[in-house]
Scaffold this motif. Structure first.
Motif, PDB file in Angstrom:
ATOM      1  N   ARG A   8       0.824  -1.211   0.000  1.00 21.79           N
ATOM      2  CA  ARG A   8       0.000   0.000   0.000  1.00 21.79           C
ATOM      3  C   ARG A   8       0.855   1.256   0.000  1.00 21.79           C
ATOM      4  O   ARG A   8       0.630   2.178  -0.787  1.00 21.79           O
ATOM      5  N   ARG A   9       1.881   1.286   0.827  1.00 22.41           N
ATOM      6  CA  ARG A   9       2.719   2.488   0.947  1.00 22.41           C
ATOM      7  C   ARG A   9       3.655   2.702  -0.227  1.00 22.41           C
ATOM      8  O   ARG A   9       3.977   3.835  -0.568  1.00 22.41           O
ATOM      9  N   SER A  10       4.063   1.615  -0.864  1.00 22.93           N
ATOM     10  CA  SER A  10       5.020   1.736  -1.966  1.00 22.93           C
ATOM     11  C   SER A  10       4.364   1.715  -3.340  1.00 22.93           C
ATOM     12  O   SER A  10       4.968   2.155  -4.315  1.00 22.93           O
ATOM     13  N   GLY A  11       3.161   1.168  -3.422  1.00 25.27           N
ATOM     14  CA  GLY A  11       2.518   1.007  -4.717  1.00 25.27           C
ATOM     15  C   GLY A  11       3.015  -0.203  -5.484  1.00 25.27           C
ATOM     16  O   GLY A  11       2.663  -0.408  -6.638  1.00 25.27           O
ATOM     17  N   VAL A  12       3.844  -1.022  -4.833  1.00 28.73           N
ATOM     18  CA  VAL A  12       4.384  -2.235  -5.455  1.00 28.73           C
ATOM     19  C   VAL A  12       3.497  -3.406  -5.033  1.00 28.73           C
ATOM     20  O   VAL A  12       3.309  -3.629  -3.838  1.00 28.73           O
ATOM     21  N   PRO A  13       2.970  -4.159  -5.993  1.00 33.91           N
ATOM     22  CA  PRO A  13       2.095  -5.279  -5.630  1.00 33.91           C
ATOM     23  C   PRO A  13       2.807  -6.316  -4.768  1.00 33.91           C
ATOM     24  O   PRO A  13       4.021  -6.512  -4.877  1.00 33.91           O
ATOM     25  N   ALA A  14       2.037  -6.994  -3.931  1.00 36.68           N
ATOM     26  CA  ALA A  14       2.595  -8.020  -3.044  1.00 36.68           C
ATOM     27  C   ALA A  14       3.306  -9.112  -3.832  1.00 36.68           C
ATOM     28  O   ALA A  14       4.349  -9.619  -3.400  1.00 36.68           O
ATOM     29  N   THR A  15       2.786  -9.471  -4.994  1.00 39.56           N
ATOM     30  CA  THR A  15       3.437 -10.503  -5.806  1.00 39.56           C
ATOM     31  C   THR A  15       4.834 -10.046  -6.228  1.00 39.56           C
ATOM     32  O   THR A  15       5.776 -10.849  -6.240  1.00 39.56           O
ATOM     33  N   THR A  16       4.979  -8.781  -6.561  1.00 41.72           N
ATOM     34  CA  THR A  16       6.284  -8.239  -6.947  1.00 41.72           C
ATOM     35  C   THR A  16       7.207  -8.191  -5.747  1.00 41.72           C
ATOM     36  O   THR A  16       8.404  -8.493  -5.865  1.00 41.72           O
ATOM     37  N   ARG A  18       7.211 -10.237  -3.242  1.00 44.27           N
ATOM     38  CA  ARG A  18       7.679 -11.613  -3.028  1.00 44.27           C
ATOM     39  C   ARG A  18       8.765 -11.978  -4.045  1.00 44.27           C
ATOM     40  O   ARG A  18       9.753 -12.632  -3.710  1.00 44.27           O
ATOM     41  N   TYR A  19       8.558 -11.546  -5.286  1.00 46.67           N
ATOM     42  CA  TYR A  19       9.552 -11.807  -6.333  1.00 46.67           C
ATOM     43  C   TYR A  19      10.868 -11.108  -6.016  1.00 46.67           C
ATOM     44  O   TYR A  19      11.941 -11.707  -6.120  1.00 46.67           O
ATOM     45  N   TYR A  20      10.791  -9.847  -5.624  1.00 49.10           N
ATOM     46  CA  TYR A  20      12.004  -9.115  -5.244  1.00 49.10           C
ATOM     47  C   TYR A  20      12.721  -9.792  -4.087  1.00 49.10           C
ATOM     48  O   TYR A  20      13.944  -9.818  -4.023  1.00 49.10           O
ATOM     49  N   GLU A  21      11.937 -10.363  -3.177  1.00 57.54           N
ATOM     50  CA  GLU A  21      12.543 -11.065  -2.049  1.00 57.54           C
ATOM     51  C   GLU A  21      13.245 -12.345  -2.509  1.00 57.54           C
ATOM     52  O   GLU A  21      14.340 -12.655  -2.047  1.00 57.54           O
ATOM     53  N   GLN A  22      12.653 -13.050  -3.470  1.00 56.19           N
ATOM     54  CA  GLN A  22      13.305 -14.242  -4.028  1.00 56.19           C
ATOM     55  C   GLN A  22      14.639 -13.884  -4.675  1.00 56.19           C
ATOM     56  O   GLN A  22      15.586 -14.662  -4.627  1.00 56.19           O
ATOM     57  N   LEU A  23      14.716 -12.693  -5.281  1.00 55.70           N
ATOM     58  CA  LEU A  23      15.937 -12.238  -5.947  1.00 55.70           C
ATOM     59  C   LEU A  23      16.919 -11.580  -4.984  1.00 55.70           C
ATOM     60  O   LEU A  23      17.985 -11.121  -5.394  1.00 55.70           O
ATOM     61  N   ASN A  24      16.540 -11.498  -3.704  1.00 58.11           N
ATOM     62  CA  ASN A  24      17.344 -10.850  -2.667  1.00 58.11           C
ATOM     63  C   ASN A  24      17.537  -9.352  -2.913  1.00 58.11           C
ATOM     64  O   ASN A  24      18.557  -8.788  -2.543  1.00 58.11           O
ATOM     65  N   LEU A  25      16.563  -8.736  -3.540  1.00 56.47           N
ATOM     66  CA  LEU A  25      16.574  -7.277  -3.683  1.00 56.47           C
ATOM     67  C   LEU A  25      16.071  -6.624  -2.398  1.00 56.47           C
ATOM     68  O   LEU A  25      16.488  -5.518  -2.061  1.00 56.47           O
ATOM     69  N   ILE A  26      15.152  -7.286  -1.739  1.00 59.08           N
ATOM     70  CA  ILE A  26      14.646  -6.842  -0.439  1.00 59.08           C
ATOM     71  C   ILE A  26      14.623  -8.063   0.474  1.00 59.08           C
ATOM     72  O   ILE A  26      14.751  -9.200   0.012  1.00 59.08           O
ATOM     73  N   SER A  27      14.467  -7.801   1.763  1.00 57.67           N
ATOM     74  CA  SER A  27      14.413  -8.923   2.701  1.00 57.67           C
ATOM     75  C   SER A  27      13.361  -8.667   3.764  1.00 57.67           C
ATOM     76  O   SER A  27      12.941  -7.526   3.986  1.00 57.67           O
ATOM     77  N   SER A  28      12.952  -9.741   4.376  1.00 61.56           N
ATOM     78  CA  SER A  28      11.977  -9.666   5.459  1.00 61.56           C
ATOM     79  C   SER A  28      12.346 -10.717   6.502  1.00 61.56           C
ATOM     80  O   SER A  28      13.190 -11.572   6.261  1.00 61.56           O
ATOM     81  N   THR A  29      11.702 -10.609   7.622  1.00 60.51           N
ATOM     82  CA  THR A  29      11.794 -11.667   8.626  1.00 60.51           C
ATOM     83  C   THR A  29      10.422 -12.313   8.698  1.00 60.51           C
ATOM     84  O   THR A  29       9.433 -11.772   8.169  1.00 60.51           O
ATOM     85  N   ARG A  30      10.364 -13.462   9.317  1.00 59.70           N
ATOM     86  CA  ARG A  30       9.080 -14.159   9.461  1.00 59.70           C
ATOM     87  C   ARG A  30       8.652 -14.143  10.921  1.00 59.70           C
ATOM     88  O   ARG A  30       9.451 -14.356  11.823  1.00 59.70           O
ATOM     89  N   THR A  31       7.377 -13.871  11.116  1.00 62.42           N
ATOM     90  CA  THR A  31       6.828 -13.953  12.468  1.00 62.42           C
ATOM     91  C   THR A  31       6.570 -15.421  12.791  1.00 62.42           C
ATOM     92  O   THR A  31       6.682 -16.290  11.927  1.00 62.42           O
ATOM     93  N   SER A  32       6.203 -15.682  14.012  1.00 64.58           N
ATOM     94  CA  SER A  32       5.977 -17.072  14.430  1.00 64.58           C
ATOM     95  C   SER A  32       4.835 -17.722  13.648  1.00 64.58           C
ATOM     96  O   SER A  32       4.821 -18.932  13.455  1.00 64.58           O
ATOM     97  N   ASN A  33       3.896 -16.920  13.169  1.00 66.65           N
ATOM     98  CA  ASN A  33       2.804 -17.487  12.386  1.00 66.65           C
ATOM     99  C   ASN A  33       3.080 -17.436  10.870  1.00 66.65           C
ATOM    100  O   ASN A  33       2.203 -17.706  10.073  1.00 66.65           O
ATOM    101  N   GLY A  34       4.304 -17.072  10.484  1.00 69.10           N
ATOM    102  CA  GLY A  34       4.707 -17.154   9.089  1.00 69.10           C
ATOM    103  C   GLY A  34       4.534 -15.900   8.258  1.00 69.10           C
ATOM    104  O   GLY A  34       4.867 -15.882   7.081  1.00 69.10           O
ATOM    105  N   TYR A  35       3.994 -14.838   8.871  1.00 63.18           N
ATOM    106  CA  TYR A  35       3.832 -13.595   8.120  1.00 63.18           C
ATOM    107  C   TYR A  35       5.184 -12.934   7.873  1.00 63.18           C
ATOM    108  O   TYR A  35       6.074 -12.977   8.720  1.00 63.18           O
ATOM    109  N   ARG A  36       5.292 -12.296   6.715  1.00 62.54           N
ATOM    110  CA  ARG A  36       6.493 -11.516   6.418  1.00 62.54           C
ATOM    111  C   ARG A  36       6.407 -10.189   7.166  1.00 62.54           C
ATOM    112  O   ARG A  36       5.371  -9.543   7.179  1.00 62.54           O
ATOM    113  N   GLU A  37       7.538  -9.795   7.727  1.00 54.97           N
ATOM    114  CA  GLU A  37       7.659  -8.493   8.387  1.00 54.97           C
ATOM    115  C   GLU A  37       8.807  -7.746   7.733  1.00 54.97           C
ATOM    116  O   GLU A  37       9.913  -8.281   7.612  1.00 54.97           O
TER     117      GLU A  37
END
Length: 133
Positions: A8-16, A18-37
């Protein structure tokens, strides 16, 4: 931030994202219930990616530039970015030149075809494209 807020804040779709994360362009951590943070720095990286994509840079080039900016100074980044952008500008100028030549050829061909007289003879390919030569 969760992925929906980053999207919402960036205007970049969630699918993109996730793709950027697969390419290691961005990173996230996972919460205990599996959500990306995502940390707030992801918005800066996404802005950088957007700017680089506006220059029509490829994702592997963008990844490399992100690494350079993360580990180097502004001077180092400038020294790396300057030749890359100069090369890209030359590529764009070459493309424009080729497109201008194509446009001129198409215009000549269009004019030629528009003025072709009526004929009952079978048409040959050189008739339609004679003006290109």
């Amino acid at each position: 931030m969760r992925i929906s807020e980053v999207a919402r804040r960036s205007g970049v779709p969630a699918t993109t994202l996730r793709y950027y994360e697969q390419l290691n362009l961005i990173s996230s951590t996972r919460t205990s219930n599996g959500y990306r943070e995502y940390g707030s720095e992801v918005l800066e990286r996404l802005s950088f990616i957007h700017g680089a994509k506006q220059m029509d840079l490829e994702l592997d080039q963008i990844k490399w530039l992100l690494e350079v900016t993360a580990t180097g100074t502004c001077t180092n980044t400038r020294d790396v970015l300057h030749p890359l952008l100069a090369d890209r500008l030359r590529e764009v100028d070459d493309t424009i030149r080729r497109l201008e030549e194509l446009r001129a050829g198409l215009a000549r061909s269009l004019d030629y075809v528009a003025t072709c007289p009526d004929s009952t003879r079978p048409c040959q390919s050189e008739c339609a494209f004679k003006a290109l030569t």
